[in-house]
Design a protein around this motif. Structure first.
Motif: not given
Length: 263
Positions: A236-240, A248-252, A257-259
């Protein structure tokens, strides 16, 4: 022998010995499968894969005639037949265990013995109505030498796996659906389109997160909860840190929709 076809971010692997019902027990096919899985892993443009068979069968598993020829395990001393498995067909489940790309088995016909186990090595299984499944080793006086004793119970549960392994009985597609061996049954003509639709839904997600999720799920099968939690924290640390997570956070927040780019 094994076709490797990429269309966008999705690869279709096709066992291509239809005149022999796609056996997987001989060295050239083993090498082809292992090499194809390594190629999938190394190519970050690949986000999902489909495995199917050419012709009327998914895979007949082991070729009994070839196994009985000189140099095959039936004719060799036990010490040599042991290495025939270790250096041969057992390389396939180990290669699947290392594969981080989600792979869907599109079972287009009979999946027998090691062919049934090959389907179980995949993450998701869907079946054509003409598909048939059997853990049939006992029918020819053998045991599942390709890892089926580990694979099948994890797919259908201990009781059903033992029933299949001890009887060698054949399951049709609807019976396979009922016991969880497959997750969908579709008309034969719809098999590859249905598999493609699942692959596209997987491919739409951030590839690093998908690959790490699959790796985590593979490793979790043999680890304690405490170990899996530690691995989860590290992954998860890598995924962050990925751009796709930030997107994903910005699109939310922007309600769009995320790109995802795979970065």
């Amino acid at each position: 022998m094994l076709r490797y076809e990429q269309d966008g971010s999705i690869v279709t692997l096709t066992l291509d010995l239809p005149e022999r019902r796609n056996p997987i027990s001989e060295a050239p096919m083993i090498e082809a499968i292992v090499a194809a899985l390594a190629r999938l892993n190394a190519d970050m443009t690949v986000r999902a894969a489909i495995l199917t068979g050419a012709g009327s069968a998914f895979s007949s598993g082991g070729d009994l005639r070839k196994m009985a020829e000189p140099g095959g395990p039936t004719q060799a001393p036990p010490v040599q037949s042991r290495t025939w498995y270790v250096d041969g067909i057992q390389r396939i489940p180990l290669a699947f265990q290392q594969l981080e790309v989600p792979i869907i088995a599109a079972v287009n016909g009979p999946a027998i013995g090691a062919g049934n186990d090959l389907a179980c090595m995949c993450d998701i299984r869907i079946a054509a109505r003409s598909a048939r499944f059997a853990e049939s080793f006992v029918k020819v006086g053998l045991i599942p030498g390709d890892g089926g004793a580990w694979l099948l119970p994890r797919v259908v549960g201990e009781s059903k796996a033992r029933e299949m392994a001890f009887t060698g009985d054949l399951l049709d597609a609807e019976q396979a659906l009922a016991c969880g061996l497959v997750s969908q049954v579709v008309d034969d003509a719809e098999l590859l389109p249905a598999a493609r639709r699942i692959a596209e839904r997987i491919a739409a997600n951030p590839p690093h997160a998908v690959r790490m999720t699959k790796r985590l799920m593979n490793e979790a099968q043999g680890q304690s909860l405490a170990t899996v939690l530690q691995m989860s924290a590290a992954f998860q640390a890598v995924a962050h840190t990925t751009r796709d997570h930030a997107e994903a956070i910005t699109a939310f927040t922007e309600k769009r929709p995320p790109v995802f780019t795979g970065d």
